[in-house]
Design a protein around this motif. Structure first.
Motif, mmCIF file in Angstrom:
data_model
loop_
_atom_site.group_PDB
_atom_site.id
_atom_site.type_symbol
_atom_site.label_atom_id
_atom_site.label_comp_id
_atom_site.label_asym_id
_atom_site.label_seq_id
_atom_site.Cartn_x
_atom_site.Cartn_y
_atom_site.Cartn_z
ATOM 1 N N ASP A 205 0.799 -1.230 0.000
ATOM 2 C CA ASP A 205 0.000 0.000 0.000
ATOM 3 C C ASP A 205 0.831 1.280 0.000
ATOM 4 N N LYS A 206 2.160 1.182 -0.017
ATOM 5 C CA LYS A 206 2.988 2.400 -0.016
ATOM 6 C C LYS A 206 2.765 3.176 -1.308
ATOM 7 N N VAL A 207 2.762 4.498 -1.188
ATOM 8 C CA VAL A 207 2.518 5.361 -2.350
ATOM 9 C C VAL A 207 3.782 6.175 -2.631
ATOM 10 N N ALA A 208 4.162 6.226 -3.909
ATOM 11 C CA ALA A 208 5.394 6.905 -4.316
ATOM 12 C C ALA A 208 5.205 8.416 -4.321
ATOM 13 N N GLN A 209 6.329 9.140 -4.347
ATOM 14 C CA GLN A 209 6.308 10.597 -4.573
ATOM 15 C C GLN A 209 5.472 10.930 -5.807
ATOM 16 N N ASP A 210 5.480 10.034 -6.839
ATOM 17 C CA ASP A 210 4.732 10.301 -8.077
ATOM 18 C C ASP A 210 3.286 9.805 -8.018
ATOM 19 N N GLY A 211 2.839 9.324 -6.858
ATOM 20 C CA GLY A 211 1.441 8.944 -6.696
ATOM 21 C C GLY A 211 1.126 7.481 -6.964
ATOM 22 N N ALA A 212 2.080 6.696 -7.462
ATOM 23 C CA ALA A 212 1.819 5.290 -7.784
ATOM 24 C C ALA A 212 1.811 4.438 -6.514
ATOM 25 N N ARG A 213 0.945 3.392 -6.492
ATOM 26 C CA ARG A 213 0.890 2.454 -5.365
ATOM 27 C C ARG A 213 1.824 1.296 -5.658
ATOM 28 N N LEU A 214 2.620 0.889 -4.665
ATOM 29 C CA LEU A 214 3.636 -0.133 -4.896
ATOM 30 C C LEU A 214 3.030 -1.429 -5.430
ATOM 31 N N GLY A 215 1.919 -1.888 -4.823
ATOM 32 C CA GLY A 215 1.294 -3.132 -5.270
ATOM 33 C C GLY A 215 0.902 -3.061 -6.742
ATOM 34 N N ASP A 216 0.389 -1.901 -7.163
ATOM 35 C CA ASP A 216 -0.014 -1.728 -8.562
ATOM 36 C C ASP A 216 1.204 -1.731 -9.483
ATOM 37 N N GLU A 217 2.296 -1.154 -9.026
ATOM 38 C CA GLU A 217 3.503 -1.115 -9.849
ATOM 39 C C GLU A 217 4.120 -2.507 -9.996
ATOM 40 N N LEU A 218 3.990 -3.345 -8.953
ATOM 41 C CA LEU A 218 4.445 -4.744 -9.062
ATOM 42 C C LEU A 218 3.670 -5.456 -10.170
ATOM 43 N N VAL A 219 2.338 -5.276 -10.181
ATOM 44 C CA VAL A 219 1.501 -5.925 -11.197
ATOM 45 C C VAL A 219 1.849 -5.368 -12.574
ATOM 46 N N ARG A 220 1.949 -4.046 -12.672
ATOM 47 C CA ARG A 220 2.206 -3.384 -13.957
ATOM 48 C C ARG A 220 3.517 -3.854 -14.586
#
Ligand SMILES: NC(=O)NCCC(=O)O
Ligand SMILES: NC(=O)NCCC(=O)O
Lengths: 405, 405
Positions: free
Chosen positions: A150-165
């Protein structure tokens, strides 16, 4: 025992991904560039005959079978993500030196008793997503998987979503078994170079405390607001930056005190800043001294806030205590370096590494090599091919001694 | 002579456009909100029988015919754009007080000799696009139209493109004729309120010098880099912020010295900052003292850079000298205030206003009203309806005296 040219070529190929104008690398955790670096690494491991597993936090484990494959693996590794203006060796060296060890085991037809693995830990840098050392922290139970996804990046992306992407949301459970852990890394500081040592035998890592500070003043017009009536959050925050520096300068031993981020609100040329956010990073090898730095930092912030008539909130963001590595493994690194006739010295790591978290779970050691001018977290970061080869050779020997034959 | 309720209702309606959570306004220059505010203003002017002209820099002039319509108009005005966390009255009060004067002239069937106009100047704040006072600066030849159309916002938008996008790239030439200029404004400082005065008779504006400073150190790892070897751009910049504050505190008279923007690079928690950019705003009513502040600021920056082993470049960004208004017009404002029995005092404007540039071309005066706690450039900015009505009444009287009957 390793192929120095092959190691150097692999480092150069990886450095092409996310290459920056000034000769560094930008592969922020779980960005397109990080994905490309991971994909290249996985293709190399498969070519070396390894079985690749991805766990639920995106850590990569490339496995070379052991003589008794039911035993827990001896894991070598580090990270492929970088700082925004990062270098070509921070983390990458440890991963590719480990891959070179596996390739050399293959070349020489060496069988080890324990299986051997190369690990790439997710988001070691803690820059795009913070805190650092997330992948190793989840595996060792420092963080829960859920909080990190659930961590959110400086650029607004969610870590879990970036793993999937990026295709790195793996299926493997995060409690990966390990018999021991070895990490090679550039020193990221000047000590080995200044003393002319070829290998650093890392006895442990200094403790760290990270904070977030929010200073609240009163926004007002930069023109008609008399100096004496102002409650300028940036004037107060800049005195606090000076105080953090003094905490560093006025501490014995090898202290560090750094403000890396500072944001001003509302960020307009003719508005007295009403709010400033900044981060603080305090480090020391001695737990009592680190606690004392913490006390002096808090007292200075409170005193400045009082003087300037502003509010100041300090939030604890992340910390780990001074962490010693496993004595027998550290001795084995020292013996390997000595066996090759490399000059070496014991050293405490100034940086956090995945090895710090892993050390809480299984016997762990690290091998440092010098880096040019002691500079890291900078695009100009550099090492000599010979230093790289020496580090990989020590890793090879320590690995074989630990995995057994 | 004016309708206080109608003025207050108009202020409230305008404040709904770009209303912020804390009760302020955000209508950054040439944003969608600024366009909506301009559109509402134009519709009101047309309803009041005015002919509306837009010039090539997007200034709006709403004209009420004069008895001799070939004479140059007496112009009243200010701006509708705001700071990012701006108030409901800064600029808006001057525009809507001027509109109220026109509406009252209509109600009373007053004919003036000169035509009368209400002006809305483009981008007075200088926040989204910098420097400030662009619309009035182009009309008075301080800036060329071309250089201003090419200005790029913090958000990357080009000013000329935003004029077209919002429908305010007008056809009228930018050398608008004016017989005299009158601007009502909130004080934006505490003087009138503290002294219990109802009207400020503005004799002129203090001078301003704006700068951009870039500090260059060396990026390095916040962990293994010893304190004594660092060249930390933020440690140096924070000492410079303190020095700017001292320039303000240690100057006689009514000095201002402010750092409103400060950006850290590479903006990572565990990287020693390698570059910091910040803005400086120095002000003083006396030209020699302002020159002295400039000298002390430059010397302090150079000295700190030297001490800290960093580079520091100072660029001149914008400036105007202390600017007196037209004595006869200022006297007329004082007489109007006295005629109504309003308590008043002479005052120097701490802020720049469009009136400062216009004063270089035609006789100009300003009328200040108090604002709550002297706070402006802040969402909580406030005035009392009675103070607003007094300011509009003084504007009415001064306008009629200047435009003739
Ligand atoms: N090596 C490294 O940069 N690790 C991240 C944590 C730290 O800043 O020490
Ligand atoms: N009133 C106002 O904020 N004008 C902009 C220029 C300045 O900051 O003085």
């Amino acid at each position: 025992p390793i192929d120095a040219d092959r190691l150097w070529d692999s480092l150069a190929s990886m450095a092409k991904i996310g290459a920056t104008a000034k000769g560094g690398s930008c592969r922020l955790a779980l960005s397109d560039e990080d994905k490309a670096g991971r994909d290249l690494f996985v293709s190399w491991c498969e070519a070396a005959g390894c079985a690749v597993t991805i766990d639920r936090i995106g850590n990569i484990f490339a496995r070379r079978k052991g003589r008794d494959d039911s035993l827990a693996p001896v894991v070598m590794g580090s990270h492929l993500d970088t700082q925004p203006t990062g270098g070509r060796f921070d983390g990458v060296f440890g991963v590719l030196a480990a891959l070179e060890v596996v390739r050399s085991l293959n070349d020489r037809g060496v069988e080890t008793l324990h299986p051997v693995e190369v690990a790439v830990w997710t988001n070691e840098e803690g820059s795009r997503f913070s805190p650092p050392m997330m992948g190793s922290g989840v595996v060792t139970g420092i963080f829960t998987l859920e909080e990190i996804l659930d961590k959110v990046a400086q650029d607004g992306a969610r870590l879990g979503d970036e793993l999937v992407r990026t295709g790195y949301a793996g299926e493997a459970p995060v409690d990966h078994p390990m018999h021991a852990y070895l990490e090679a890394h550039i020193e990221q500081g000047p000590v080995l170079e200044v003393e002319g040592k070829e290998i650093g035998v890392v006895t442990g890592a200094q403790g760290q405390r990270w904070y977030e500070v929010t200073v609240t003043g009163v926004e007002a017009h930069a023109g008609p607001t008399p100096m004496r009536l102002r409650r300028d959050a940036l004037v107060a925050a800049s005195a606090m930056v000076q105080a953090v520096q003094r905490v560093g300068l006025e501490t014995a031993g090898d202290p560090c005190a750094t403000v890396g981020i500072l944001d001003v609100h509302p960020h307009s040329r003719n508005v007295i800043p009403g709010r400033v956010f900044f981060t603080v990073d305090l480090r020391h090898p001695n737990a009592d001294t680190l606690a004392d730095m913490d006390r002096r930092f808090r007292a200075a912030v409170a005193e400045i806030a009082e003087q300037q008539g502003v509010g100041a909130e300090i939030a604890d963001f992340w910390h780990f205590p001074p962490t010693p590595f496993a004595q027998p493994l550290v001795d084995r690194v020292r013996e390997a370096a000595g066996g090759f006739g490399f000059s070496h010295r014991d050293i405490v790591s100034g940086a956090g590494h995945d090895a710090v978290y892993v050390a809480g779970k299984v016997p762990t050691a690290m091998i440092f090599i010098p880096c040019e001018d002691g500079i890291s977290h900078n695009e100009v970061e550099n090492i000599s091919p010979a230093d790289g080869a020496r580090g990989a050779a020590v890793l090879f020997e320590t690995l074989v001694a630990t995995a057994g034959r």
